[in-house]
Design an enzyme around this catalytic site. Structure first.
Site, mmCIF file in Angstrom:
data_model
loop_
_atom_site.group_PDB
_atom_site.id
_atom_site.type_symbol
_atom_site.label_atom_id
_atom_site.label_comp_id
_atom_site.label_asym_id
_atom_site.label_seq_id
_atom_site.Cartn_x
_atom_site.Cartn_y
_atom_site.Cartn_z
ATOM 1 N N CYS A 54 0.765 -1.240 0.000
ATOM 2 C CA CYS A 54 0.000 0.000 0.000
ATOM 3 C C CYS A 54 0.798 1.294 0.000
ATOM 4 O O CYS A 54 0.646 2.131 -0.893
ATOM 5 C CB CYS A 54 -0.991 -0.005 1.163
ATOM 6 S SG CYS A 54 -0.342 -0.678 2.683
ATOM 7 N N HIS A 109 -1.512 6.804 5.082
ATOM 8 C CA HIS A 109 -0.409 5.832 5.088
ATOM 9 C C HIS A 109 0.815 6.294 4.309
ATOM 10 O O HIS A 109 1.510 5.484 3.684
ATOM 11 C CB HIS A 109 -0.883 4.469 4.560
ATOM 12 C CG HIS A 109 -0.062 3.339 5.125
ATOM 13 N ND1 HIS A 109 -0.259 2.025 4.747
ATOM 14 C CD2 HIS A 109 0.957 3.322 6.034
ATOM 15 C CE1 HIS A 109 0.604 1.254 5.405
ATOM 16 N NE2 HIS A 109 1.358 2.030 6.190
#
Length: 482
Positions: A54, A109
Protein backbone atom coordinates in the site's frame (compact mmCIF):
# COMPACT_ATOMS: atom_id res chain seq x y z
CA UNK A 1 -14.28 19.46 -24.41
CA UNK A 2 -15.42 21.26 -21.26
CA UNK A 3 -13.92 24.75 -21.03
CA UNK A 4 -14.25 25.34 -17.27
CA UNK A 5 -11.93 23.63 -14.83
CA UNK A 6 -13.37 20.24 -13.86
CA UNK A 7 -13.63 18.83 -10.36
CA UNK A 8 -11.62 15.67 -9.77
CA UNK A 9 -12.54 12.73 -7.52
CA UNK A 10 -9.95 9.97 -7.13
CA UNK A 11 -11.30 6.91 -5.30
CA UNK A 12 -8.90 4.16 -4.19
CA UNK A 13 -9.80 0.78 -2.72
CA UNK A 14 -7.45 -1.10 -0.40
CA UNK A 15 -6.48 -4.66 -1.42
CA UNK A 16 -9.20 -5.00 -4.08
CA UNK A 17 -8.20 -7.34 -6.87
CA UNK A 18 -8.96 -7.50 -10.56
CA UNK A 19 -11.57 -10.21 -10.03
CA UNK A 20 -13.34 -8.19 -7.33
CA UNK A 21 -15.04 -6.02 -9.96
CA UNK A 22 -18.45 -7.42 -10.73
CA UNK A 23 -17.93 -6.94 -14.46
CA UNK A 24 -14.57 -8.77 -14.39
CA UNK A 25 -15.42 -11.31 -11.70
CA UNK A 26 -16.89 -14.78 -11.49
CA UNK A 27 -20.28 -13.73 -10.10
CA UNK A 28 -19.29 -13.92 -6.43
CA UNK A 29 -19.39 -10.19 -5.80
CA UNK A 30 -21.76 -7.48 -7.08
CA UNK A 31 -20.46 -3.99 -7.85
CA UNK A 32 -23.17 -2.27 -9.92
CA UNK A 33 -21.80 1.22 -9.37
CA UNK A 34 -18.25 0.33 -10.37
CA UNK A 35 -19.69 -1.53 -13.35
CA UNK A 36 -21.58 1.66 -14.19
CA UNK A 37 -18.33 3.65 -14.13
CA UNK A 38 -16.74 1.12 -16.49
CA UNK A 39 -19.72 1.42 -18.85
CA UNK A 40 -19.78 5.23 -18.70
CA UNK A 41 -16.03 5.83 -18.85
CA UNK A 42 -12.76 4.38 -20.04
CA UNK A 43 -11.14 1.42 -18.30
CA UNK A 44 -7.45 0.56 -18.55
CA UNK A 45 -7.22 -3.22 -18.39
CA UNK A 46 -3.42 -3.38 -18.47
CA UNK A 47 -3.05 -0.92 -15.63
CA UNK A 48 -0.52 -1.42 -12.84
CA UNK A 49 0.00 -0.22 -9.34
CA UNK A 50 3.53 0.99 -8.63
CA UNK A 51 3.95 -1.56 -5.83
CA UNK A 52 2.27 -4.72 -4.52
CA UNK A 53 1.95 -3.06 -1.10
CA UNK A 54 0.00 0.00 0.00
CA UNK A 55 2.26 2.87 1.13
CA UNK A 56 4.74 2.78 -1.79
CA UNK A 57 1.86 2.43 -4.26
CA UNK A 58 0.07 5.46 -2.80
CA UNK A 59 3.26 7.52 -2.88
CA UNK A 60 3.61 6.89 -6.61
CA UNK A 61 -0.05 7.67 -7.26
CA UNK A 62 0.23 10.97 -5.38
CA UNK A 63 3.54 12.11 -6.88
CA UNK A 64 3.85 10.59 -10.35
CA UNK A 65 7.23 9.11 -9.37
CA UNK A 66 8.49 5.64 -8.58
CA UNK A 67 8.04 5.03 -4.84
CA UNK A 68 11.77 4.49 -4.18
CA UNK A 69 12.47 8.05 -5.30
CA UNK A 70 9.93 9.42 -2.82
CA UNK A 71 11.35 7.54 0.17
CA UNK A 72 8.18 5.45 0.69
CA UNK A 73 9.58 1.95 0.24
CA UNK A 74 7.39 -0.14 2.50
CA UNK A 75 4.35 0.01 4.78
CA UNK A 76 6.11 0.25 8.13
CA UNK A 77 4.99 3.61 9.46
CA UNK A 78 6.63 3.00 12.83
CA UNK A 79 10.01 3.02 11.11
CA UNK A 80 9.07 6.01 8.94
CA UNK A 81 9.43 3.94 5.76
CA UNK A 82 6.00 4.97 4.46
CA UNK A 83 6.84 8.68 4.29
CA UNK A 84 6.90 10.84 1.18
CA UNK A 85 9.96 13.10 1.39
CA UNK A 86 9.17 16.79 1.79
CA UNK A 87 10.92 17.67 -1.46
CA UNK A 88 8.22 15.79 -3.40
CA UNK A 89 5.29 17.62 -5.03
CA UNK A 90 1.95 15.85 -4.63
CA UNK A 91 -1.00 16.02 -6.97
CA UNK A 92 -2.88 17.74 -4.12
CA UNK A 93 -0.14 20.40 -3.96
CA UNK A 94 -0.75 21.13 -7.63
CA UNK A 95 -4.53 21.39 -7.33
CA UNK A 96 -4.21 23.50 -4.18
CA UNK A 97 -1.84 25.92 -5.93
CA UNK A 98 -4.34 26.20 -8.79
CA UNK A 99 -7.09 27.36 -6.43
CA UNK A 100 -8.89 24.05 -5.97
CA UNK A 101 -10.35 23.07 -2.61
CA UNK A 102 -8.60 19.82 -1.72
CA UNK A 103 -9.64 17.05 0.65
CA UNK A 104 -8.55 13.57 1.60
CA UNK A 105 -11.23 11.34 3.15
CA UNK A 106 -9.97 7.95 4.30
CA UNK A 107 -6.61 6.21 4.60
CA UNK A 108 -3.35 8.16 4.21
CA UNK A 109 -0.41 5.83 5.09
CA UNK A 110 2.30 8.13 3.73
CA UNK A 111 3.57 9.64 6.98
CA UNK A 112 2.11 9.10 10.43
CA UNK A 113 4.17 10.38 13.35
CA UNK A 114 5.20 13.85 12.24
CA UNK A 115 2.69 16.51 11.18
CA UNK A 116 4.96 17.61 8.31
CA UNK A 117 4.26 14.31 6.56
CA UNK A 118 0.49 14.21 7.15
CA UNK A 119 -2.18 15.16 4.57
CA UNK A 120 -2.75 18.75 5.72
CA UNK A 121 0.93 19.46 5.06
CA UNK A 122 0.96 17.70 1.67
CA UNK A 123 -1.57 19.79 -0.25
CA UNK A 124 -4.86 18.79 1.36
CA UNK A 125 -6.92 21.62 2.87
CA UNK A 126 -9.07 19.09 4.69
CA UNK A 127 -8.34 15.64 6.09
CA UNK A 128 -10.84 13.24 7.60
CA UNK A 129 -9.64 9.69 8.20
CA UNK A 130 -6.59 7.94 9.63
CA UNK A 131 -2.85 8.18 8.91
CA UNK A 132 -1.72 4.59 9.52
CA UNK A 133 -2.04 1.42 7.51
CA UNK A 134 -5.36 0.08 8.82
CA UNK A 135 -8.26 0.83 11.11
CA UNK A 136 -10.99 -1.06 12.88
CA UNK A 137 -14.34 -0.54 11.12
CA UNK A 138 -16.26 0.12 14.34
CA UNK A 139 -13.75 1.01 17.11
CA UNK A 140 -11.81 3.64 15.19
CA UNK A 141 -10.38 7.03 16.12
CA UNK A 142 -11.04 9.53 13.35
CA UNK A 143 -8.69 12.37 12.55
CA UNK A 144 -10.27 15.68 11.52
CA UNK A 145 -7.31 17.85 10.64
CA UNK A 146 -5.70 18.54 14.04
CA UNK A 147 -8.30 16.83 16.22
CA UNK A 148 -9.20 13.22 17.02
CA UNK A 149 -12.76 11.97 17.42
CA UNK A 150 -13.72 8.57 18.85
CA UNK A 151 -16.03 6.30 16.92
CA UNK A 152 -19.75 7.02 17.10
CA UNK A 153 -20.56 3.42 16.13
CA UNK A 154 -21.11 3.97 12.44
CA UNK A 155 -19.49 1.57 10.00
CA UNK A 156 -16.26 3.22 8.83
CA UNK A 157 -16.94 2.80 5.11
CA UNK A 158 -20.34 4.48 5.48
CA UNK A 159 -18.82 7.31 7.50
CA UNK A 160 -16.18 7.97 4.83
CA UNK A 161 -18.86 8.02 2.15
CA UNK A 162 -20.88 10.56 4.11
CA UNK A 163 -17.82 12.75 4.64
CA UNK A 164 -17.10 12.64 0.90
CA UNK A 165 -20.63 13.57 -0.12
CA UNK A 166 -20.75 16.42 2.40
CA UNK A 167 -17.50 17.80 1.02
CA UNK A 168 -18.98 17.78 -2.49
CA UNK A 169 -22.09 19.63 -1.33
CA UNK A 170 -19.99 22.28 0.43
CA UNK A 171 -17.97 22.98 -2.71
CA UNK A 172 -20.46 23.17 -5.56
CA UNK A 173 -19.38 26.70 -6.51
CA UNK A 174 -15.61 26.18 -6.72
CA UNK A 175 -13.44 23.49 -8.30
CA UNK A 176 -12.35 20.72 -5.94
CA UNK A 177 -9.99 17.76 -5.79
CA UNK A 178 -11.31 14.98 -3.57
CA UNK A 179 -9.24 11.89 -2.79
CA UNK A 180 -11.31 9.06 -1.23
CA UNK A 181 -8.97 6.18 -0.28
CA UNK A 182 -11.39 3.72 1.34
CA UNK A 183 -9.92 1.19 3.76
CA UNK A 184 -12.11 -1.60 2.35
CA UNK A 185 -11.60 -4.45 1.87
CA UNK A 186 -8.39 -4.39 3.96
CA UNK A 187 -8.45 -6.31 7.23
CA UNK A 188 -9.80 -6.47 9.89
CA UNK A 189 -12.59 -8.31 8.12
CA UNK A 190 -15.70 -6.69 9.53
CA UNK A 191 -19.18 -6.07 8.15
CA UNK A 192 -22.76 -6.30 9.34
CA UNK A 193 -24.26 -9.78 9.48
CA UNK A 194 -27.02 -8.88 7.03
CA UNK A 195 -24.43 -7.95 4.39
CA UNK A 196 -22.43 -11.12 5.00
CA UNK A 197 -25.35 -13.56 5.13
CA UNK A 198 -26.02 -13.91 1.36
CA UNK A 199 -22.41 -14.96 0.80
CA UNK A 200 -22.37 -17.37 3.75
CA UNK A 201 -25.52 -18.99 2.35
CA UNK A 202 -23.50 -19.84 -0.75
CA UNK A 203 -21.06 -21.79 1.40
CA UNK A 204 -18.22 -19.25 1.52
CA UNK A 205 -15.90 -19.02 4.50
CA UNK A 206 -16.53 -16.22 6.98
CA UNK A 207 -13.55 -14.13 5.86
CA UNK A 208 -14.28 -14.52 2.16
CA UNK A 209 -17.98 -13.73 2.69
CA UNK A 210 -17.05 -10.71 4.80
CA UNK A 211 -14.56 -9.48 2.21
CA UNK A 212 -17.21 -9.53 -0.51
CA UNK A 213 -19.66 -7.77 1.82
CA UNK A 214 -17.06 -5.06 2.47
CA UNK A 215 -16.51 -4.55 -1.25
CA UNK A 216 -20.22 -4.35 -1.90
CA UNK A 217 -20.68 -1.80 0.90
CA UNK A 218 -17.91 0.33 -0.61
CA UNK A 219 -19.61 0.04 -4.00
CA UNK A 220 -22.83 1.29 -2.39
CA UNK A 221 -20.86 4.28 -1.10
CA UNK A 222 -19.47 4.98 -4.56
CA UNK A 223 -23.05 4.96 -5.80
CA UNK A 224 -23.92 7.63 -3.23
CA UNK A 225 -21.03 9.78 -4.42
CA UNK A 226 -22.24 9.49 -8.01
CA UNK A 227 -25.80 10.31 -6.93
CA UNK A 228 -24.54 13.39 -5.12
CA UNK A 229 -22.85 14.59 -8.29
CA UNK A 230 -26.13 14.06 -10.17
CA UNK A 231 -28.16 15.85 -7.50
CA UNK A 232 -25.82 18.85 -7.49
CA UNK A 233 -25.62 19.06 -11.28
CA UNK A 234 -21.90 18.25 -11.26
CA UNK A 235 -21.79 14.97 -13.21
CA UNK A 236 -20.52 16.53 -16.45
CA UNK A 237 -18.05 18.85 -14.74
CA UNK A 238 -16.42 16.17 -12.56
CA UNK A 239 -13.76 13.62 -13.45
CA UNK A 240 -14.28 10.44 -11.42
CA UNK A 241 -11.46 7.88 -11.29
CA UNK A 242 -11.28 4.58 -9.40
CA UNK A 243 -8.56 2.02 -8.78
CA UNK A 244 -7.06 -0.17 -6.04
CA UNK A 245 -3.69 0.25 -4.37
CA UNK A 246 -2.64 -3.36 -5.06
CA UNK A 247 -4.04 -6.83 -5.56
CA UNK A 248 -6.07 -8.88 -3.07
CA UNK A 249 -4.66 -10.10 0.23
CA UNK A 250 -4.87 -13.88 0.31
CA UNK A 251 -3.14 -14.37 3.66
CA UNK A 252 -5.53 -14.47 6.60
CA UNK A 253 -4.14 -13.67 10.08
CA UNK A 254 -4.64 -16.82 12.21
CA UNK A 255 -6.40 -14.91 15.00
CA UNK A 256 -9.13 -13.91 12.51
CA UNK A 257 -9.92 -17.45 11.45
CA UNK A 258 -12.76 -19.64 12.61
CA UNK A 259 -11.93 -23.25 13.42
CA UNK A 260 -11.20 -25.20 10.27
CA UNK A 261 -10.86 -22.17 7.97
CA UNK A 262 -7.85 -22.09 5.63
CA UNK A 263 -4.92 -19.77 6.32
CA UNK A 264 -4.86 -18.83 2.64
CA UNK A 265 -8.22 -17.75 1.25
CA UNK A 266 -7.74 -17.32 -2.48
CA UNK A 267 -10.69 -15.43 -3.88
CA UNK A 268 -11.16 -15.14 -7.62
CA UNK A 269 -8.53 -12.90 -9.24
CA UNK A 270 -9.30 -13.25 -12.95
CA UNK A 271 -6.68 -15.94 -13.49
CA UNK A 272 -3.78 -13.71 -12.45
CA UNK A 273 -0.92 -15.27 -10.53
CA UNK A 274 0.00 -13.95 -7.09
CA UNK A 275 -1.60 -11.49 -4.70
CA UNK A 276 -0.80 -8.55 -2.46
CA UNK A 277 2.93 -8.43 -1.70
CA UNK A 278 4.00 -10.22 -4.90
CA UNK A 279 5.17 -8.57 -8.13
CA UNK A 280 3.39 -11.20 -10.20
CA UNK A 281 0.36 -9.83 -12.07
CA UNK A 282 -2.08 -10.66 -9.28
CA UNK A 283 -0.26 -8.35 -6.89
CA UNK A 284 0.18 -5.29 -9.12
CA UNK A 285 -2.32 -5.42 -12.00
CA UNK A 286 -5.50 -3.57 -11.03
CA UNK A 287 -7.98 -1.80 -13.34
CA UNK A 288 -8.22 1.99 -13.46
CA UNK A 289 -11.55 3.47 -14.51
CA UNK A 290 -12.03 7.13 -15.44
CA UNK A 291 -15.33 8.83 -16.26
CA UNK A 292 -15.81 12.36 -17.51
CA UNK A 293 -19.27 12.60 -18.98
CA UNK A 294 -19.38 14.47 -22.27
CA UNK A 295 -15.60 14.67 -22.63
CA UNK A 296 -14.01 11.21 -22.30
CA UNK A 297 -15.73 8.78 -24.71
CA UNK A 298 -17.69 6.15 -22.79
CA UNK A 299 -17.63 2.38 -22.81
CA UNK A 300 -14.03 1.80 -23.87
CA UNK A 301 -11.77 -0.97 -22.57
CA UNK A 302 -8.22 0.20 -23.22
CA UNK A 303 -5.39 -2.33 -23.50
CA UNK A 304 -2.59 0.24 -23.47
CA UNK A 305 -0.07 -0.11 -20.65
CA UNK A 306 -0.78 2.32 -17.80
CA UNK A 307 0.85 2.79 -14.41
CA UNK A 308 0.22 4.59 -11.11
CA UNK A 309 2.91 7.15 -11.92
CA UNK A 310 0.83 8.24 -14.93
CA UNK A 311 -2.10 9.59 -12.96
CA UNK A 312 -0.61 12.76 -11.52
CA UNK A 313 0.36 14.11 -14.97
CA UNK A 314 -2.85 12.79 -16.55
CA UNK A 315 -5.29 14.29 -14.04
CA UNK A 316 -3.46 17.62 -14.04
CA UNK A 317 -3.49 17.69 -17.84
CA UNK A 318 -7.21 16.89 -18.08
CA UNK A 319 -7.95 19.66 -15.57
CA UNK A 320 -5.63 22.18 -17.24
CA UNK A 321 -3.59 22.53 -14.04
CA UNK A 322 0.16 23.11 -14.02
CA UNK A 323 2.42 21.17 -11.69
CA UNK A 324 4.53 23.33 -9.37
CA UNK A 325 8.32 23.01 -9.77
CA UNK A 326 9.63 19.77 -8.33
CA UNK A 327 11.49 16.53 -9.08
CA UNK A 328 11.13 15.07 -12.56
CA UNK A 329 8.07 12.87 -13.15
CA UNK A 330 8.33 9.20 -14.10
CA UNK A 331 4.76 9.01 -15.37
CA UNK A 332 3.25 9.97 -18.71
CA UNK A 333 0.23 12.10 -19.53
CA UNK A 334 -2.38 9.61 -20.78
CA UNK A 335 -5.01 12.23 -21.56
CA UNK A 336 -4.66 11.78 -25.35
CA UNK A 337 -5.60 8.11 -24.95
CA UNK A 338 -8.59 9.02 -22.81
CA UNK A 339 -9.74 11.67 -25.28
CA UNK A 340 -9.47 9.30 -28.25
CA UNK A 341 -6.37 10.88 -29.77
CA UNK A 342 -3.32 9.07 -31.21
CA UNK A 343 -0.71 8.33 -28.58
CA UNK A 344 2.19 5.93 -28.09
CA UNK A 345 2.65 4.58 -24.58
CA UNK A 346 6.17 3.97 -23.30
CA UNK A 347 6.17 0.17 -22.81
CA UNK A 348 8.80 -0.23 -20.06
CA UNK A 349 7.84 -0.27 -16.34
CA UNK A 350 9.56 -1.44 -13.17
CA UNK A 351 8.70 -2.79 -9.72
CA UNK A 352 10.52 -3.84 -6.55
CA UNK A 353 9.33 -4.38 -3.00
CA UNK A 354 10.44 -6.25 0.10
CA UNK A 355 10.41 -5.65 3.83
CA UNK A 356 12.60 -2.91 5.32
CA UNK A 357 15.28 -2.32 2.70
CA UNK A 358 15.09 -2.37 -1.14
CA UNK A 359 17.00 -5.11 -2.95
CA UNK A 360 16.84 -5.62 -6.71
CA UNK A 361 17.53 -9.33 -6.22
CA UNK A 362 14.12 -10.07 -4.70
CA UNK A 363 10.50 -9.43 -5.69
CA UNK A 364 11.43 -7.18 -8.61
CA UNK A 365 10.19 -7.01 -12.20
CA UNK A 366 10.42 -5.13 -15.47
CA UNK A 367 7.83 -5.16 -18.22
CA UNK A 368 8.91 -4.28 -21.76
CA UNK A 369 6.06 -4.59 -24.22
CA UNK A 370 4.49 -8.02 -23.73
CA UNK A 371 7.61 -9.39 -22.04
CA UNK A 372 7.96 -9.41 -18.27
CA UNK A 373 11.07 -10.41 -16.37
CA UNK A 374 10.64 -11.38 -12.71
CA UNK A 375 13.16 -11.63 -9.90
CA UNK A 376 11.10 -13.89 -7.61
CA UNK A 377 10.65 -13.14 -3.94
CA UNK A 378 13.46 -14.80 -2.00
CA UNK A 379 11.89 -17.48 0.14
CA UNK A 380 11.33 -16.59 3.76
CA UNK A 381 11.62 -12.81 3.34
CA UNK A 382 8.02 -11.62 3.24
CA UNK A 383 6.52 -11.95 6.72
CA UNK A 384 7.80 -11.69 10.28
CA UNK A 385 9.38 -15.11 10.72
CA UNK A 386 12.00 -16.65 12.96
CA UNK A 387 14.43 -17.01 10.07
CA UNK A 388 14.31 -13.23 9.52
CA UNK A 389 15.22 -12.38 13.10
CA UNK A 390 18.89 -13.25 13.33
CA UNK A 391 19.63 -11.58 16.66
CA UNK A 392 17.99 -10.60 19.93
CA UNK A 393 18.01 -7.02 18.67
CA UNK A 394 15.93 -8.01 15.63
CA UNK A 395 13.39 -9.63 17.93
CA UNK A 396 13.23 -6.53 20.15
CA UNK A 397 12.74 -4.21 17.20
CA UNK A 398 10.04 -6.43 15.69
CA UNK A 399 8.19 -6.63 19.01
CA UNK A 400 8.47 -2.86 19.43
CA UNK A 401 7.04 -2.33 15.95
CA UNK A 402 4.02 -4.51 16.64
CA UNK A 403 3.38 -2.96 20.06
CA UNK A 404 3.65 0.61 18.79
CA UNK A 405 1.44 -0.16 15.80
CA UNK A 406 -1.30 -1.51 18.06
CA UNK A 407 -1.04 1.46 20.45
CA UNK A 408 -1.33 3.85 17.53
CA UNK A 409 -4.60 2.26 16.40
CA UNK A 410 -6.05 3.06 19.83
CA UNK A 411 -4.79 6.67 19.89
CA UNK A 412 -3.45 8.16 16.62
CA UNK A 413 -1.53 10.89 18.46
CA UNK A 414 0.11 8.69 21.10
CA UNK A 415 3.19 7.38 19.28
CA UNK A 416 5.84 9.86 18.22
CA UNK A 417 9.14 8.04 17.94
CA UNK A 418 10.44 6.48 14.73
CA UNK A 419 12.11 3.17 15.48
CA UNK A 420 15.39 2.03 13.90
CA UNK A 421 15.09 -0.23 10.88
CA UNK A 422 16.24 -3.80 11.43
CA UNK A 423 18.97 -4.85 9.03
CA UNK A 424 18.22 -8.44 8.11
CA UNK A 425 20.56 -11.03 6.67
CA UNK A 426 20.69 -11.02 2.83
CA UNK A 427 19.88 -14.24 1.04
CA UNK A 428 20.79 -15.65 -2.36
CA UNK A 429 18.41 -14.53 -5.18
CA UNK A 430 16.17 -17.03 -6.94
CA UNK A 431 16.72 -17.62 -10.70
CA UNK A 432 15.05 -14.97 -12.94
CA UNK A 433 11.84 -15.84 -14.73
CA UNK A 434 10.55 -14.58 -18.09
CA UNK A 435 6.94 -14.45 -19.30
CA UNK A 436 5.21 -13.43 -22.53
CA UNK A 437 2.10 -11.73 -21.13
CA UNK A 438 0.54 -11.45 -24.57
CA UNK A 439 0.29 -15.23 -24.68
CA UNK A 440 0.48 -16.04 -20.97
CA UNK A 441 -1.16 -13.37 -18.76
CA UNK A 442 -1.34 -15.90 -15.91
CA UNK A 443 2.47 -16.23 -15.83
CA UNK A 444 2.41 -20.01 -15.96
CA UNK A 445 5.16 -20.66 -18.53
CA UNK A 446 8.65 -19.50 -17.64
CA UNK A 447 10.55 -18.86 -20.89
CA UNK A 448 13.84 -17.73 -19.35
CA UNK A 449 15.76 -20.80 -20.54
CA UNK A 450 14.54 -20.24 -24.12
CA UNK A 451 15.51 -16.55 -24.30
CA UNK A 452 18.80 -16.07 -22.41
CA UNK A 453 19.75 -12.93 -24.36
CA UNK A 454 16.44 -11.27 -23.53
CA UNK A 455 16.83 -12.23 -19.88
CA UNK A 456 20.30 -10.66 -19.73
CA UNK A 457 19.09 -7.50 -21.46
CA UNK A 458 16.05 -7.08 -19.23
CA UNK A 459 18.06 -7.84 -16.09
CA UNK A 460 20.38 -5.03 -17.13
CA UNK A 461 17.41 -2.67 -17.59
CA UNK A 462 16.05 -3.59 -14.18
CA UNK A 463 19.40 -3.12 -12.45
CA UNK A 464 19.99 0.21 -14.19
CA UNK A 465 16.56 1.46 -13.07
CA UNK A 466 17.10 0.24 -9.53
CA UNK A 467 20.47 1.96 -9.28
CA UNK A 468 18.90 5.23 -10.46
CA UNK A 469 15.91 5.23 -8.11
CA UNK A 470 18.01 4.13 -5.15
CA UNK A 471 20.49 6.93 -5.84
CA UNK A 472 17.55 9.36 -5.82
CA UNK A 473 16.30 7.91 -2.53
CA UNK A 474 19.80 8.10 -1.10
CA UNK A 475 19.92 11.83 -1.80
CA UNK A 476 16.99 12.52 0.57
CA UNK A 477 18.11 14.42 3.65
CA UNK A 478 16.01 12.59 6.22
CA UNK A 479 17.51 14.57 9.09
CA UNK A 480 15.93 17.63 7.49
CA UNK A 481 12.78 15.70 6.66
CA UNK A 482 12.25 14.55 10.24
Amino acid sequence: MNTSRPNVILIVADDMGYGDFGCFGDGSVRTPNLDRLVAEGACFRQHYSASPICAPARAALLTGRYPHRTGAVTQHEIHGLDRIALREVTVADAFHEAGYRTSLVGKWHNGTFDRRFEPNARGFDEFTGFCGGWSDYYRYHLRRNDTVEPSDGRYLTDLLTQEATEFIRRNTRRPFFLNVPYSAPHSPFQARDKWIAPHRERGLSRILATTYAMIERMDTGIGRILETLDDEGLAESTIVAFTSDNGPAFFNPPYMLEEGEPTFNERYNAGLRGSKGWIYEGGIRVPMVLRWNGTVPAGRLLNDLAHFTDWTPTLLSLAGVSRPPGPVLDGQDLSPLLLGEPFRVEPRRFWQWNYYWPDVGTNAAVRDGDWKLVRPLIRGTRFFREELCVSDEDWRRTAAFIEADMRHKENPLSVRSVLPVPRLRPKRPEPPELYDLGQDPGEQHDLAAEHPDRVRRMLGQLEEWFEAVEADRGSIDWSENG
